[in-house]
Design a protein around this motif. Structure first.
Motif, short mmCIF file in Angstrom:
data_model
loop_
_atom_site.label_atom_id
_atom_site.label_comp_id
_atom_site.label_asym_id
_atom_site.label_seq_id
_atom_site.Cartn_x
_atom_site.Cartn_y
_atom_site.Cartn_z
N ILE A 111 -44.39 50.45 -10.97
CA ILE A 111 -43.05 50.70 -11.51
C ILE A 111 -42.16 51.30 -10.43
O ILE A 111 -41.00 50.91 -10.27
N LEU A 112 -42.69 52.25 -9.68
CA LEU A 112 -41.93 52.87 -8.61
C LEU A 112 -41.52 51.83 -7.56
O LEU A 112 -40.38 51.80 -7.08
N GLU A 113 -42.46 50.96 -7.22
CA GLU A 113 -42.19 49.96 -6.19
C GLU A 113 -41.13 48.97 -6.62
O GLU A 113 -40.24 48.61 -5.84
N LYS A 114 -41.19 48.53 -7.88
CA LYS A 114 -40.32 47.45 -8.32
C LYS A 114 -39.02 47.92 -8.97
O LYS A 114 -38.02 47.20 -8.96
N PHE A 115 -39.03 49.12 -9.53
CA PHE A 115 -37.83 49.63 -10.19
C PHE A 115 -37.16 50.75 -9.40
O PHE A 115 -36.01 51.09 -9.65
N TYR A 201 -31.55 50.96 -13.44
CA TYR A 201 -32.17 50.25 -12.32
C TYR A 201 -31.10 49.45 -11.56
O TYR A 201 -30.77 48.32 -11.93
N PRO A 202 -30.56 50.01 -10.47
CA PRO A 202 -29.51 49.33 -9.70
C PRO A 202 -29.90 47.93 -9.23
O PRO A 202 -29.04 47.06 -9.09
N ALA A 203 -31.21 47.69 -9.02
CA ALA A 203 -31.65 46.38 -8.55
C ALA A 203 -31.26 45.27 -9.52
O ALA A 203 -30.99 44.14 -9.10
N LEU A 217 -41.81 41.33 -13.63
CA LEU A 217 -42.11 42.20 -12.51
C LEU A 217 -43.38 41.81 -11.77
O LEU A 217 -43.54 42.11 -10.59
N ALA A 218 -44.28 41.14 -12.46
CA ALA A 218 -45.54 40.75 -11.83
C ALA A 218 -45.30 39.77 -10.69
O ALA A 218 -46.14 39.62 -9.80
N LYS A 219 -44.15 39.09 -10.72
CA LYS A 219 -43.87 38.08 -9.69
C LYS A 219 -42.91 38.58 -8.63
O LYS A 219 -42.53 37.84 -7.72
N LEU A 220 -42.47 39.83 -8.76
CA LEU A 220 -41.54 40.38 -7.76
C LEU A 220 -42.29 40.89 -6.53
O LEU A 220 -43.40 41.34 -6.64
#
Length: 220
Positions: A111-115, A201-203, A217-220
């Motif tokens: 979660i930290l890595e992707k969000f 989440y700015p992303a 998120l599994a594919k990000l």
């Protein structure tokens, strides 16, 4: 007129064949169970039958029908809350969807890595009416996942609120805390949920994520 939180709608489609099948599995041959008995059986069945999977969030309207969620092999907190609300309404037990912001302290590396942070928005829970009062329940974290995370599975007695585990089994590590409650809803408010996620989440804003898209998120 205020909603009674019993009606069928596009999200809580309890006359669909899939949800009728789900109710039969929960009843397990005992269709005469009291409202409390059915609520507890439904809570534990939904909690443990669909492993928790927070990595796919759809913003396509039809993906938020209980009958569509029923077909999947896993689900996030909102999916599982929708299933529980739907079967409760089918049994004439008022139920509605609650949304909140939570902070997860354990197993948040992905979660930290992707969000970019460990705040989860929106987290979904169920508020249901039993014995003349509203109580809250969260069937999100299945027993197998809790064992892996060394957290006691979240039980529910139908009388007291059951929202989160504060600590892991050692009692020394924080597990989850609620930061903000956004209230309860008679439907799944997708535009509002997307706005909350973009704010958090700015992303999502940078990638121009919009309604009608699926965030995997599994594919990000």
């Amino acid at each position: 007129m205020k909603p009674t939180y019993l009606e069928e709608n596009s999200n809580f489609d309890y006359t669909s064949e899939g949800i009728k099948n789900l109710i039969e599995k929960i009843d397990d041959g005992n269709s005469d169970a009291t409202p409390l008995d059915f609520t507890l059986k439904a809570y534990y069945y939904i909690r443990d039958t669909w492993p928790y999977n927070p990595y796919r969030i759809s913003f396509i309207e039809k993906d938020w029908k209980a009958s569509e969620i029923y077909k999947r092999t896993s689900g996030h907190c909102l999916d599982k809350a929708i299933l529980l609300i739907t079967v409760l309404r089918a049994k004439n037990i008022p139920a509605r969807l609650g949304l909140s912001k939570v902070k997860n302290h354990i197993a948040v590396e992905d979660i930290l890595e992707k969000f970019g942070n460990d705040v989860l928005v929106p987290h979904g829970y169920v508020e249901l009416f039993l014995n003349n009062k509203w109580v809250k329940a969260t069937p999100a974290f299945n027993k197998t996942l809790c064992k892996k995370l060394q957290v006691t599975p979240l039980d529910f007695d139908g009388i007291n609120d059951s929202l989160f585990q504060s600590y892991d089994n050692s009692g020394t590590r924080d597990f989850m805390e609620y930061l903000e409650d956004y209230g309860t809803f008679d439907h799944v408010p997708l535009p509002y949920m997307l706005a909350l996620m973009k704010e958090t989440y700015p992303a999502l804003r940078e990638n121009k994520f919009e309604l009608g898209m699926v965030l995997n998120l599994a594919k990000l």
